[in-house]
Design an enzyme around this catalytic site. Sequence first.
Site, PDB file in Angstrom:
ATOM      1  N   SER A  14       0.854  -1.197   0.000  1.00 24.60           N
ATOM      2  CA  SER A  14       0.000   0.000   0.000  1.00 24.60           C
ATOM      3  C   SER A  14       0.879   1.231   0.000  1.00 24.60           C
ATOM      4  CB  SER A  14      -0.895   0.010   1.239  1.00 24.60           C
ATOM      5  OG  SER A  14      -1.377   1.326   1.431  1.00 24.60           O
ATOM      6  N   MET A  80     -12.152   4.552  -0.322  1.00 23.14           N
ATOM      7  CA  MET A  80     -12.790   4.826   0.973  1.00 23.14           C
ATOM      8  C   MET A  80     -13.420   6.202   0.820  1.00 23.14           C
ATOM      9  SD  MET A  80      -9.662   3.298   3.233  1.00 23.14           S
ATOM     10  CE  MET A  80      -8.549   3.355   1.838  1.00 23.14           C
ATOM     11  N   GLY A 156      -2.734   4.000   7.985  1.00 24.46           N
ATOM     12  CA  GLY A 156      -1.768   2.911   7.967  1.00 24.46           C
ATOM     13  C   GLY A 156      -1.195   2.710   9.361  1.00 24.46           C
ATOM     14  N   ASP A 191      -6.418  -6.580   4.277  1.00 23.12           N
ATOM     15  CA  ASP A 191      -5.803  -5.244   4.332  1.00 23.12           C
ATOM     16  C   ASP A 191      -5.794  -4.720   5.760  1.00 23.12           C
ATOM     17  OD1 ASP A 191      -4.939  -2.655   3.838  1.00 23.12           O
ATOM     18  OD2 ASP A 191      -6.684  -2.078   2.624  1.00 23.12           O
ATOM     19  N   GLY A 193      -2.480  -4.089   8.946  1.00 24.91           N
ATOM     20  CA  GLY A 193      -1.666  -4.751   9.969  1.00 24.91           C
ATOM     21  C   GLY A 193      -1.009  -6.045   9.521  1.00 24.91           C
ATOM     22  N   GLY A 213       1.291  -2.120   4.038  1.00 30.80           N
ATOM     23  CA  GLY A 213       1.741  -0.748   3.861  1.00 30.80           C
ATOM     24  C   GLY A 213       2.975  -0.459   4.690  1.00 30.80           C
TER      25      GLY A 213
HETATM   26  C1  DX5 Z   1      -6.205   1.481   5.714  1.00 33.83           C
HETATM   27  C2  DX5 Z   1      -5.729   1.180   4.313  1.00 33.83           C
HETATM   28  C3  DX5 Z   1      -4.637   0.206   4.242  1.00 33.83           C
HETATM   29  C4  DX5 Z   1      -3.356   0.653   4.902  1.00 33.83           C
HETATM   30  C5  DX5 Z   1      -2.648  -0.553   5.394  1.00 33.83           C
HETATM   31  O1  DX5 Z   1      -7.399   2.187   5.641  1.00 33.83           O
HETATM   32  O2  DX5 Z   1      -6.803   0.664   3.543  1.00 33.83           O
HETATM   33  O3  DX5 Z   1      -4.379  -0.209   2.904  1.00 33.83           O
HETATM   34  O4  DX5 Z   1      -2.497   1.348   4.038  1.00 33.83           O
HETATM   35  O5  DX5 Z   1      -1.526  -0.127   6.100  1.00 33.83           O
HETATM   36  P1  DX5 Z   1      -0.784  -1.101   7.105  1.00 33.83           P
HETATM   37  O6  DX5 Z   1      -0.294  -2.283   6.302  1.00 33.83           O
HETATM   38  O7  DX5 Z   1       0.310  -0.253   7.639  1.00 33.83           O
HETATM   39  O8  DX5 Z   1      -1.786  -1.518   8.153  1.00 33.83           O
HETATM   40 ZN    ZN Z   2      -6.382  -0.272   1.589  1.00 32.74          ZN
END
Ligand code: DX5
Ligand code: ZN
Length: 240
Positions: A14, A80, A156, A191, A193, A213
């Site tokens: 991400s 989103m 993220g 998606d 964590g 991400g």
């Molecule tokens: C959250 C996003 C994710 C986010 C994931 O709303 O949809 O795609 O970037 O980030 P990590 O992998 O750090 O949880």
């Molecule tokens: Zn996402």
Amino acid sequence: MDPLNRREYRIAPSILSADFARLGDEVEHVLAAGADFIHFDVMDNHYVPNLTIGPMVCKALRPHAVRPDGDPAVIDVHLMVKPVDRIVPDFAEAGADIISFHPEASDHIDRTLGLIREHGCKAGLVFNPATPLTYLDYVMDRVDLVLIMSVNPGFGGQSFIDEALVKVADARKRIDAYAAASGRTIMLEVDGGVKADNIAAIARAGACTFVAGSAVFGSRDADCGYHGVMNKLREALAAA
Ligand code: DX5
Ligand code: ZN
């Protein structure tokens, strides 16, 4: 190969956690390290309390999203935003391959799925931690990807919500039953964590596509870029 493609694992970094001042380079480097999809998080400060990037940035990144073999990489757009429909054609035009949206953000889910496909993209439905899978009940024929959120959307770097594993397993059952009846595979993506230490458990629950991400973009190595972290994720998947 497994007829239902369950073992065809894909990693989708991400870019929400990438360096926004160097997005083109970040996309190129993560693809050079073996990323399969580029996950593109679109937030509107309305459906979720954060604001990110839109179709113009998608269009600007499209020429950078090329796999090492020269083929275009999949741009996996996670909307989103609310409303959804107005922005779908713009992302299709900007080169998105997959467009996913949250059912709560669309007044007409079936229509939005159709709209995405009419514009030549794969259509995905996204499930927040408390959103039931029953939204899939009458639309499986029009869904190409099911995305299970393992955090609440908006940021993220949040921690994986373990209950998501139960939902991934439930979604896997629905997808396999549908595949057995129809012969058509639906991708199952997770998606939020996702890290090297939990990706195997997520794969065992039934996911085939993994968004990561902060785990990826937070692990840049001065010498070998993202190869180290991507290899770690692949090794963990191979052991799943
Ligand atoms: C959250 C996003 C994710 C986010 C994931 O709303 O949809 O795609 O970037 O980030 P990590 O992998 O750090 O949880
Ligand atoms: Zn996402």
